[in-house]
Design a protein around this motif. Sequence first.
Motif, short mmCIF file in Angstrom:
data_model
loop_
_atom_site.label_atom_id
_atom_site.label_comp_id
_atom_site.label_asym_id
_atom_site.label_seq_id
_atom_site.Cartn_x
_atom_site.Cartn_y
_atom_site.Cartn_z
N LYS A 24 28.61 -63.85 15.95
CA LYS A 24 28.79 -62.66 16.40
C LYS A 24 28.03 -61.60 15.29
O LYS A 24 27.96 -60.31 15.59
CB LYS A 24 30.23 -61.97 16.52
CG LYS A 24 30.96 -62.78 17.69
CD LYS A 24 32.33 -61.97 17.90
CE LYS A 24 33.21 -62.86 18.44
NZ LYS A 24 34.61 -62.43 18.26
N LYS A 25 27.47 -62.02 14.26
CA LYS A 25 26.76 -61.17 13.36
C LYS A 25 25.86 -60.12 14.03
O LYS A 25 25.25 -60.37 14.92
CB LYS A 25 26.06 -62.13 12.61
CG LYS A 25 26.93 -62.62 11.02
CD LYS A 25 25.57 -63.14 10.09
CE LYS A 25 26.52 -63.72 8.83
NZ LYS A 25 25.63 -63.94 7.72
N VAL A 66 20.74 -52.99 9.17
CA VAL A 66 21.85 -52.37 8.88
C VAL A 66 21.63 -51.91 7.39
O VAL A 66 21.14 -52.72 6.62
CB VAL A 66 23.30 -52.99 8.90
CG1 VAL A 66 24.30 -52.33 8.86
CG2 VAL A 66 23.24 -53.67 10.48
N THR A 67 22.00 -50.81 7.01
CA THR A 67 22.08 -50.15 5.45
C THR A 67 23.60 -49.94 5.05
O THR A 67 24.32 -49.75 5.99
CB THR A 67 20.97 -49.26 5.22
OG1 THR A 67 21.09 -49.08 3.92
CG2 THR A 67 21.52 -48.08 5.90
N ASN A 84 26.48 -58.56 3.88
CA ASN A 84 26.00 -60.01 4.34
C ASN A 84 26.77 -60.84 5.01
O ASN A 84 26.26 -61.55 5.85
CB ASN A 84 25.38 -60.48 2.80
CG ASN A 84 24.42 -59.91 2.36
OD1 ASN A 84 23.33 -59.28 3.03
ND2 ASN A 84 24.47 -59.69 1.21
N ALA A 85 28.23 -60.58 5.04
CA ALA A 85 28.96 -61.38 6.20
C ALA A 85 29.04 -60.94 7.50
O ALA A 85 29.27 -61.66 8.31
CB ALA A 85 30.41 -61.67 5.14
N PHE A 108 20.42 -57.17 6.54
CA PHE A 108 21.03 -56.05 5.59
C PHE A 108 20.09 -55.40 4.74
O PHE A 108 19.24 -56.09 4.02
CB PHE A 108 22.08 -56.48 4.69
CG PHE A 108 22.56 -55.70 3.60
CD1 PHE A 108 23.10 -54.16 4.05
CD2 PHE A 108 22.91 -56.05 2.22
CE1 PHE A 108 23.42 -53.39 2.97
CE2 PHE A 108 23.15 -54.94 1.19
CZ PHE A 108 23.27 -53.94 1.66
N ARG A 109 19.73 -54.17 4.65
CA ARG A 109 18.71 -53.50 3.86
C ARG A 109 19.52 -52.62 3.13
O ARG A 109 19.91 -51.66 3.46
CB ARG A 109 17.80 -52.78 5.01
CG ARG A 109 17.02 -53.82 5.94
CD ARG A 109 16.25 -53.04 6.73
NE ARG A 109 15.49 -54.12 7.58
CZ ARG A 109 14.66 -53.60 8.42
NH1 ARG A 109 14.27 -52.45 8.52
NH2 ARG A 109 14.05 -54.51 9.39
N ASP A 110 19.30 -52.76 1.74
CA ASP A 110 19.61 -51.92 0.69
C ASP A 110 18.82 -50.54 0.79
O ASP A 110 17.71 -50.81 0.86
CB ASP A 110 19.88 -52.68 -0.43
CG ASP A 110 21.32 -52.38 -1.25
OD1 ASP A 110 21.94 -51.30 -0.88
OD2 ASP A 110 21.58 -53.36 -1.94
#
Lengths: 250, 154, 216
Positions: free
Chosen positions: B19-20, B25-26, B48-49, B54-56
Motif C-alpha cells: 500500500k506504500k 512525497v516530501t 521511508n516506511a 520520499f524526497r527531502d
Amino acid sequence: MPEPAIDTDFIRERLAFFKGARFKTWLDICAHCGYCADSCFFYTAHDKDPKYMPAYKIMQTLGKLYKKNGNVTREELKGIADIAYGDCTACRRCSLYCPFGIEPALMIAAVRGMCCSQGLAPPALMEAAKNHLEFGNQMAITTEDMVETCVWMEEENEEEMPGMKIPVDKEGCDTLYVLNAREVKYYPQDIAEAAMIFHAAGENWTFPSMGWDMTNLGMFAGHAKIMAHAAKLCYDAAERLGVKRIFTSE
Amino acid sequence: MQVFHDYVKDGKIKLDPAKKITKPVTYQDPCNISRSGGLWEEARYLMNAMCTDFRDMAVNREYNHCCGGGGGYIPMGPEYKRRRMASGKVKAEQIRETGAEMLVVPCHNCFDQIRDLNKEYDLGIEVVHFKTIIPQVWDLPDHLKPKEEHGETG
Amino acid sequence: MYEFVTGPLAWIAFGIFIIGMTVKVISVIRLASKKDKVVFNHWSWGWSFRSVYRWLIPFGSRSMREKPVLTIVFFVFHVCLLAVPIFLLGHNILWDERWGITWWSFSETSADYLTLLLMAAAIVLILRRIVLPEVRIVTTAYDYLLLAIAVAPFVTGYFAYHQWFDYKTVLIIHILCGEIMLIAIPFTKLSHMILFFFTRAHIGSEMGERRGAKTW
C-alpha cells in the motif's frame, strides 16, 4: 482617547531582569559580522533586504530598549513590536549560523514580553491567548463542545474502525493525549485518526476534558501568566488522571 | 511523532508494503520538532516506511527553514496574513523544488501555513499529517478491520 | 620614553589585560549561576567541546562552509592576529631581555608576510562593511574603532620593522598601540577572544544536549 503612556519603570525593571550572563554577553560581543543574514528566511524572502537580517532586528528591538534604558515612546515601542511579532518567528535557525551561538529567538521573546505588557501584542493573538484563561484552550471551545466532538467522531468512524473509543477523563491510563485546539475546531477528523492509531496499537489512553490544548499562545504573545496557566492545565490533567506519560499530537 | 515511530518500529502497527504511496512525497521539518525537538531521523524512518519516493527538501533536519507560520504568526490573524505569505516564499520554493505531490507535516502551525502557501503560490500539493497517512498504508489485523470487509473475508 | 613604555607601562597593560579578563570570566560565571540557571541544567562537556572545536577549525561548521570567502578572510585575520605578536622574533628578544622568557619564533621574513596578510584581511573586512548592505546596516562607528585598535599595532609594527619614518618614534607608537589593544580587550567587544568559548559551549549544550541538534 489618548493612548496611555508607556510604563517605562516597568520596562526598565524587565530589562534589568533579563540582563543575565547570556543576554549581557550576547549583546556585548556580537561582532556585527553578518554570518546570520542568509540563515533567515525573512531576509531571503524579501530579496535580501538588509532590514530583515537577524542582528539588525535585535539592534532595532532589544538593543534599542537597552540603549534608551526603556525610555521609549509608544510610537517607538509600536515599531519595536512590529519587528518582534511580524518579522521573526523565533525559529532559532540563526543561532546555528552565529559564530558565537547567540540566540536572537530568546531576545525576541523577551521583547515580546515587554511589548505585551504595554498592550502592544497583536490583538488577534492576544484575544486567542486570553481564551486559555477562560476556556482552557486557545479556540474558546467549551468542555461540552469538546466532549460532544469526541462522541461525534467516535460515531462517525464506527464503520471505519469498530470498537474505536475516544475515552474522555478515564483514570489510571498509561497515556494522556493532548492536541492543538485548531484540530478540534477545524479538523475534528484529526482526533479520530489519532484514536484509530492508538486503537490499532492497543494503547491504553485517555483524553482530558480540561487541559487538552497543548498549544501555548501566552508564550508566543509574551504573556507570562497565561503561559504558566496554559502549561499548568496540561500537567494538572496528567496528575488528576494519574497517567504515566503525555503524548502531544505533533 | 515519536510515538508513531515507535509503534511502527516495534511492530505495534504494521505497514503494508503493497500500500506504500508511490507518488513523490516530501516532509516538512517543523522547527519545534526537528531543531528544537531532535526528532528528524524518526520522521525519515516513517517517511521511508510509508512511501516509495520520499524526497527531502534542500535544507532539512535541524537546518530546516521555518514554514513562516511559527511563533504565533498564524493566530495573529488576517492582519498579518500578507506578511506571512510574503515571508513564506522561501518555504514555497523549497517545496516546489522537490517536485513532490504530497507533503507530510506533523505540526499544525506548519500544516495551516503550508496549506495557505499552497494556494498563494499554486504549489498543487496535498498537505497531510502522519496520522492521516498511517491508516491508509497500514496492515490491520483482521479483528480491527471495518465490518464489511471483515464480513467478506469471514 | 622607550624605557617607560617597555617597562612600567608594559606591566600595567599586561596586568590590566590579565586581571580584567579574569574578572570578566568570574563575573560571567557568577552572573550565570545567579540569573541563568537554565544554562547549567543542560550543560554537557562533550557537546560544548565539539561546538567550540568545530568553530575553531576552518570550515568546521556549516555556517562557515556556506560563506567560504568570508571564512578564509576571518581565519587569516584571527590566526595572524594571535600568532604574529606571540611568535615574533623581536618580541621574543624583548621578553627575554626583560622577563627572561622566550620561545620559538617565526623567521623575520615570514612574520613580515603574515603581517601583510593580516592587513589585507583587515582591508577586506572594512570593504565588506562598506559594500555589503546586510553588513553595512549593522555596522557602527564602534566596529571601525575596534578594527583600528586591533590593526594599529600591526601597521605601526610593519613601519617600525622597515624603519620607515623616524624609527624611535614609530617604535614607541607601535608599543603604545599594542598596549592600548591589550587594555581594550577586557572592556570591549574584543573580549570575545575569551567569551567566545563560553557562548559557544552554551549553544553547543543548549542545542545538543537538550535537543540533539548540532550547531556546526
